[in-house]
Design an enzyme around this catalytic site. Structure first.
Site, PDB file in Angstrom:
ATOM      1  N   LYS A 123       0.814  -1.212   0.000  1.00 32.72           N
ATOM      2  CA  LYS A 123       0.000   0.000   0.000  1.00 32.72           C
ATOM      3  C   LYS A 123       0.844   1.258   0.000  1.00 32.72           C
ATOM      4  CE  LYS A 123      -2.852  -3.052   0.053  1.00 32.72           C
ATOM      5  NZ  LYS A 123      -1.694  -3.920  -0.143  1.00 32.72           N
ATOM      6  N   SER A 476      -3.499 -10.764  -2.465  1.00 35.72           N
ATOM      7  CA  SER A 476      -2.173 -10.155  -2.581  1.00 35.72           C
ATOM      8  C   SER A 476      -1.497 -10.404  -3.909  1.00 35.72           C
ATOM      9  CB  SER A 476      -1.254 -10.697  -1.486  1.00 35.72           C
ATOM     10  OG  SER A 476      -0.923 -12.034  -1.773  1.00 35.72           O
TER      11      SER A 476
END
Length: 559
Positions: A123, A476
């Site tokens: 992120k 992910s």
């Protein structure tokens, strides 16, 4: 507000401000030069960031060499791998907004001339690109590099950090000794870096280069290699040149360069989170998310899969990708689909960068294929729609075995990740199940946690090709088996995912981009009347985030 920069502190009306600035040790000469802020997300908790302190020193050398003054500041940085499977995961995506805001605040408050953005993980990278696009000052991104792989694991030439979860699933199913799993925790991560596999971290680092925000060839250099140090030096020098030439972030980040990034992610089978983050980056320059999602769909129909990196590959990791030529080699292969006239942080166009790039290595060249010999005719990322995902879901075709790309099964529903993981550990999931994990979206989670642990455990139990996982949470990029994430609208706002019941039939068709619940509209309407949802009791940052977060199909940005 009229733009100005650090050099304006030399004006008489700001003499007191200048005096305070000198308290840091800078001089009038320092303030007269381009002052480059170094937004460094170094910390001692995240493997992908532990080398950023060293790299920052070389960035500073580069800034000095080019005639600038470097001033470093920090940001928070969370690791999805460490945060997954517990409440820490709720904070990872929300941290993206916090990081972008903090960089904006620091750059604006101190009127920096330009920025070097330093990060490696999931992120933090998109957060820094969001900040760059928002600020529209000269910015350049530098990542810390990927990890080296560990020794061989079952059916693989190399082990990576995600294989521990898979091994744990094998242990649960009685196929592996616990000591082997414990040993893997010591051997599967032999160096720092942003993972050995093509998950979100490495996807976003490579995407940054494809977007034009990193120097050519820099993204895929492994963390321990000396070449990364040289890239840091060059990055510092380039930052000053960007200021001198007034090449701001929005002269690099635009609709054409975003499309180039989509082409790259499609050709390489990047993480599904790329869709989420590209929408968020585009939002910062006024491009609506539906434009990006439509672009991903369009490109996915045109650009085939040219690269397979673990987990899509049992043979190649990120180090191999670097040796094969990395991002520039892929872009050269797909340049017929690219806008080559876009500006990049090298100060040259993408066309010029590709013409100048030469790969000094020869081994692993076969890893990156050409358009005539793809791994798959379909692109790596798929946007799915249907009555179970009216506003889209996202899957990674590259990570799904060919025989599992069309999957029909029976729903088994869980209202949280914890419930699901407990059921997997209890061996409740059986062949033919479509595992539904809901109330894990941006508002419901809150924070849209990553659900890859469920898919890896199921893979370890031998169920990767006979089960599927769908969720309003994220994945992910390390996934094994059939999966769909980012389902919008999410369950917490009454999306169809909230209405699924155990035993319902569900079809996932990643080839034809469909996600269908085989329940009549009338039955769903009746279920909706009886649907009750009690939001979690929240406080602090998560309370604010849950209140303001938009849907995953809108990039998960804040209102």
């Amino acid at each position: 507000m009229e733009p100005w920069n650090v050099g304006d502190f030399l004006k008489d009306e700001l003499i007191s401000n200048r005096g305070i600035y000198k308290g840091t040790g800078v001089s009038d000469d320092d303030l007269a030069r381009p002052v480059i802020g170094i937004a460094n997300s170094f910390n001692e908790m995240v493997p992908g960031h532990t080398n950023l302190r060293q790299l920052a020193q070389y960035v500073k050398y580069g800034v000095y060499r080019a005639g600038g003054t470097p001033l470093e500041f920090g940001t928070v940085a969370c690791c999805d791998g460490i945060a997954t499977g517990h409440c820490g995961g709720n904070y990872v995506l929300p941290s993206r907004e916090n990081i972008a805001d903090s960089i904006e605040i620091e750059a604006k408050a101190h009127h920096l001339d330009g920025l070097v953005l330093m990060a490696s993980c999931d992120k933090i990278v998109p957060a820094m690109l969001m900040a760059a696009a928002r600020l529209d000052i000269p910015c350049i991104f530098l990542n810390g590099g990927c990890m080296l792989s560990g020794p061989p694991f079952v059916n693989t030439e190399k082990a990576d950090a995600s294989k521990v979860t898979e091994a744990w699933g094998m242990y649960q199913a009685g196929g592996l000794d616990r000591q082997v799993v414990e040993d893997m925790t010591n051997t599967c991560v032999p160096s720092g870096g942003s993972g050995q596999f093509y998950g979100t971290a490495n996807t976003m680092c490579c995407l940054s280069e494809a977007l034009g925000m990193s120097l050519p060839g820099a993204a895929a250099i492994p963390a321990p290699f000396n070449e990364r140090i040289r890239a840091a030096l060059k990055t510092g020098m380039a930052a000053v040149e960007l200021v001198n030439r007034k090449i701001t972030a929005r002269k690099v980040i635009g609709l054409d360069s975003l499309r180039n990034a989509v082409v790259f992610v499609t050709a390489t089978g990047g993480s599904t989170n790329a869709a989420l983050h590209l929408c968020a980056i585009a939002h910062e320059i006024g491009i609506p998310p539906e434009t990006i999602l439509a672009m991903i769909e369009e490109v996915g129909e045109q650009v085939p899969l040219l690269v397979e990196i673990t987990p899509a590959s049992r043979k190649y990791d990120m180090e191999d990708f670097y040796f094969a030529g990395g991002v520039p080699e892929v872009l050269k292969k797909v340049q017929t689909y690219l806008n080559l006239d876009v500006m990049t942080v090298s100060g040259k166009t993408l066309k010029e960068n590709l013409e100048e790039f030469r790969n000094p290595y020869t081994h692993r060249a076969e890893m990156i294929r050409d358009l005539e010999h793809p791994y798959s005719k379909e692109g790596g990322i798929a946007i799915l729609r249907g009555n179970l995902a009216p506003m889209t879901g996202v899957s990674k075709l590259a990570g799904i075995a060919e025989e599992a790309r069309i999957f029909e099964g029976e729903a088994i529903c869980f209202d949280s990740e914890e419930e699901c993981l407990a059921a997997i550990e209890a061996l409740r999931i059986q062949p033919g199940h479509v595992v539904v994990i809901r109330y894990e979206g941006p508002k419901g989670g809150p924070g849209m946690r990553e659900m890859f642990k469920a898919t890896k455990m199921l893979a370890g139990q031998g169920l990767a090709r006979s089960t599927a996982v769908i969720t309003d949470g994220r994945f992910s990029g390390t996934n094994s088996g059939c999966f769909v994430g980012h389902i919008s609208p999410e369950a917490a706002v009454g999306g169809p995912l909230a209405l699924v019941q155990d035993g319902d039939r569900i079809t996932i068709d990643v080839i034809h981009k469909k996600l269908e619940l085989h329940v009549s509209d009338e039955e769903l309407a009746e279920r909706k009347k009886n649907w009750v949802y009690q939001p979690k009791t929240l406080s602090g940052y998560l309370a604010r985030y849950a209140k303001l977060a938009k849907s995953a199909c809108e990039g998960g940005v804040l209102e």
